[in-house]
Enzyme design. Structure first.
Site, short mmCIF file in Angstrom:
data_model
loop_
_atom_site.label_atom_id
_atom_site.label_comp_id
_atom_site.label_asym_id
_atom_site.label_seq_id
_atom_site.Cartn_x
_atom_site.Cartn_y
_atom_site.Cartn_z
N LYS A 292 -37.91 7.88 59.80
CA LYS A 292 -36.49 7.53 59.58
C LYS A 292 -35.83 8.54 58.64
O LYS A 292 -36.51 9.15 57.81
CB LYS A 292 -36.36 6.09 59.07
CG LYS A 292 -36.80 5.90 57.67
CD LYS A 292 -36.47 4.52 57.12
CE LYS A 292 -36.90 4.51 55.67
NZ LYS A 292 -36.85 3.30 54.96
N LYS B 61 -45.18 3.49 51.33
CA LYS B 61 -44.95 4.22 50.07
C LYS B 61 -46.23 4.38 49.26
O LYS B 61 -46.43 5.40 48.61
CB LYS B 61 -43.87 3.54 49.23
CG LYS B 61 -42.49 3.74 49.82
CD LYS B 61 -41.37 3.26 48.93
CE LYS B 61 -40.03 3.56 49.56
NZ LYS B 61 -38.92 2.81 48.97
N LYS C 175 -33.74 9.24 51.92
CA LYS C 175 -33.40 10.00 50.70
C LYS C 175 -34.64 10.68 50.14
O LYS C 175 -34.53 11.66 49.42
CB LYS C 175 -32.92 9.04 49.61
CG LYS C 175 -31.64 8.34 49.89
CD LYS C 175 -31.33 7.37 48.72
CE LYS C 175 -30.39 6.31 49.18
NZ LYS C 175 -30.80 4.95 48.96
P1 TYM Z 1 -31.94 1.91 50.65
O1 TYM Z 1 -31.30 2.37 49.40
O2 TYM Z 1 -33.17 2.64 51.12
O3 TYM Z 1 -30.89 1.95 51.85
C1 TYM Z 1 -29.62 1.34 51.77
C2 TYM Z 1 -29.23 0.77 53.12
O4 TYM Z 1 -29.27 1.80 54.12
C3 TYM Z 1 -30.09 1.40 55.22
N1 TYM Z 1 -30.79 2.59 55.74
C4 TYM Z 1 -30.80 2.97 57.03
N2 TYM Z 1 -30.23 2.44 58.13
C5 TYM Z 1 -30.40 3.08 59.30
N3 TYM Z 1 -31.14 4.23 59.43
C6 TYM Z 1 -31.73 4.80 58.35
N4 TYM Z 1 -32.43 5.93 58.47
C7 TYM Z 1 -31.58 4.17 57.08
N5 TYM Z 1 -32.03 4.43 55.82
C8 TYM Z 1 -31.54 3.47 55.01
C9 TYM Z 1 -31.08 0.41 54.61
O5 TYM Z 1 -31.63 -0.45 55.60
C10 TYM Z 1 -30.22 -0.31 53.60
O6 TYM Z 1 -29.51 -1.36 54.23
N6 TYM Z 1 -34.36 -2.14 49.10
C11 TYM Z 1 -33.09 -1.63 49.54
C12 TYM Z 1 -31.96 -1.85 48.56
C13 TYM Z 1 -31.80 -3.28 48.15
C14 TYM Z 1 -31.22 -4.33 48.92
C15 TYM Z 1 -31.29 -5.48 48.10
C16 TYM Z 1 -30.66 -4.39 50.21
C17 TYM Z 1 -32.18 -3.78 46.96
N7 TYM Z 1 -31.87 -5.13 46.91
C18 TYM Z 1 -30.82 -6.70 48.55
C19 TYM Z 1 -30.18 -5.62 50.64
C20 TYM Z 1 -30.26 -6.78 49.82
C21 TYM Z 1 -33.22 -0.15 49.76
O7 TYM Z 1 -34.06 0.50 49.19
O8 TYM Z 1 -32.24 0.36 50.58
#
Ligand code: TYM
Length: 340
Positions: free
Chosen positions: A200, A114, A203
């Site tokens: 990947k 990022k 969003k």
């Molecule tokens: P975020 O919002 O990017 O994504 C949410 C969840 O979706 C999964 N994910 C994917 N899995 C498979 N293929 C993809 N292309 C893909 N894109 C996203 C992510 O692995 C995630 O599980 N930092 C985290 C949010 C967060 C969090 C936490 C997660 C904040 N605190 C504590 C677990 C525990 C995030 O930005 O996820």
């Protein structure tokens, strides 16, 4: 068993989020036994680590709440809330900042991706974001954290922080924190962009054509799948024939994850056929699987009051669950926490 996981409320819920994480949240919720609990949250505090529009954040949080409920998260069984309503997350992050090391954070691949070449210009929040993520799960003594592959490294960091804190500040028989286990699905752990099999699905990708959103209608889904990048070869009849063909691998992987079949089983049916035949079949499968979710989502997101009430109730329950650990962390550090 305590299941905890979160999602950023920026942008739409996409197929990667759903197959990589949310579907597992729902499964774990549905299989919960007595005495176990699930906490799922909208990581709205995380959203300020990058440029964002304050006018949109609150409504994006409500929309993502509607999307999660549409996917099957049941707010009467799981605790569904947003971080900003539970100040203990930010408080615990500060306490953990004393334990986390700069070197650990500097190694996070998401930070490197990022920030790119412009590290000096990034917010401090983008750098320390994984410490807040550690606080998110450690606060609740999470045992299981269902996430996609890309979050595994952040969870390993949370374990390192918990371990160091327990070692440095706790008696060996009275650790403050539980070490959480990441739960990554065996299939669909990493869904790739429809435009580029090496990136990947995300969003933040500027191209809408790169992802299927759970709010897309049938025409949009079909259009995006038909335009998805592929190669000119026919499909192989076994999984190993997909090696070195990332776009084909991604599309077949999506088909398998959605239909619940193995990749080999899908290829036994489509092997030898070109994408002209496979893409419409994949599009139809997705339309059928996602239609009930997007229909519920459209209904739920109209009822802002009901969504506010879900989050308020979830936050009250989360606050209750988090306070004992937060107080214990203050005490371990030689601090006395004021009343809140
Ligand atoms: P975020 O919002 O990017 O994504 C949410 C969840 O979706 C999964 N994910 C994917 N899995 C498979 N293929 C993809 N292309 C893909 N894109 C996203 C992510 O692995 C995630 O599980 N930092 C985290 C949010 C967060 C969090 C936490 C997660 C904040 N605190 C504590 C677990 C525990 C995030 O930005 O996820």
């Amino acid at each position: 068993m305590r299941v905890v996981s979160g999602i950023q409320p920026t942008g739409n819920l996409h197929l990667g989020n759903y197959l990589g994480a949310i579907r597992n949240w729902v499964r774990m919720q549905d299989e919960m036994e007595q005495g176990s609990e699930c906490l799922f949250f909208l990581a709205d505090l995380h959203a300020i680590s990058q440029p964002h529009d304050p006018k949109e954040l609150a409504s994006a949080t409500l929309e993502m709440t509607a999307a999660l409920v549409a996917c099957g998260i049941d707010p009467s069984r799981s605790i569904l809330f947003n971080q900003a309503q539970v100040p203990a997350h930010a408080e615990l992050q500060w306490l953990l900042n004393g334990t986390a090391r700069m070197g650990w954070l500097g190694r996070m691949t998401q930070w490197k991706d990022k920030a790119g070449k412009n590290r000096e210009g990034q917010s401090v929040a983008l750098f320390t974001y994984p410490v807040l993520q550690a606080a998110d799960v450690l606060l609740y003594q999470a045992t299981h954290v269902p996430v996609g592959e890309d979050q595994k490294q952040h969870l390993e960091l949370a374990r390192d922080i918990a371990q160091k804190f327990n070692n440095d500040f706790c008696e060996p028989d009275a650790p403050v924190f539980t070490l959480p286990d990441p739960i990554v699905p065996p299939d669909a752990a990493r869904i790739m962009s429809l435009r580029d099999g090496s990136a990947k699905m995300s969003k933040s990708d500027p191209s809408e054509m790169s992802r299927i959103n759970l709010s897309d209608d049938a025409d949009e889904i079909m259009r995006k799948i038909k335009k998805a990048k592929t190669d000119p070869e026919a499909l192989p009849s076994e999984a190993k024939g997909l090696d070195g063909r990332p776009e084909a691998q991604n599309l077949v992987g999506i088909y398998a994850a959605v239909s619940g079949e193995s990749v080999d089983a899908v290829l036994a049916r489509f092997g030898g056929q070109g994408f002209g035949a496979f893409k419409p079949a994949l599009g139809e499968l997705l339309v059928e699987a996602l239609a009930p979710i997007s229909e519920r989502f459209r209904e739920l997101k109209q009822d802002r009051e009901a969504l506010d009430a879900i989050l308020a109730r979830g936050a009250a329950r989360a606050r209750e669950r988090g306070i004992p650990t937060l107080n214990a962390a203050y005490r371990a550090l030689g601090l006395v926490r004021g009343a809140s």
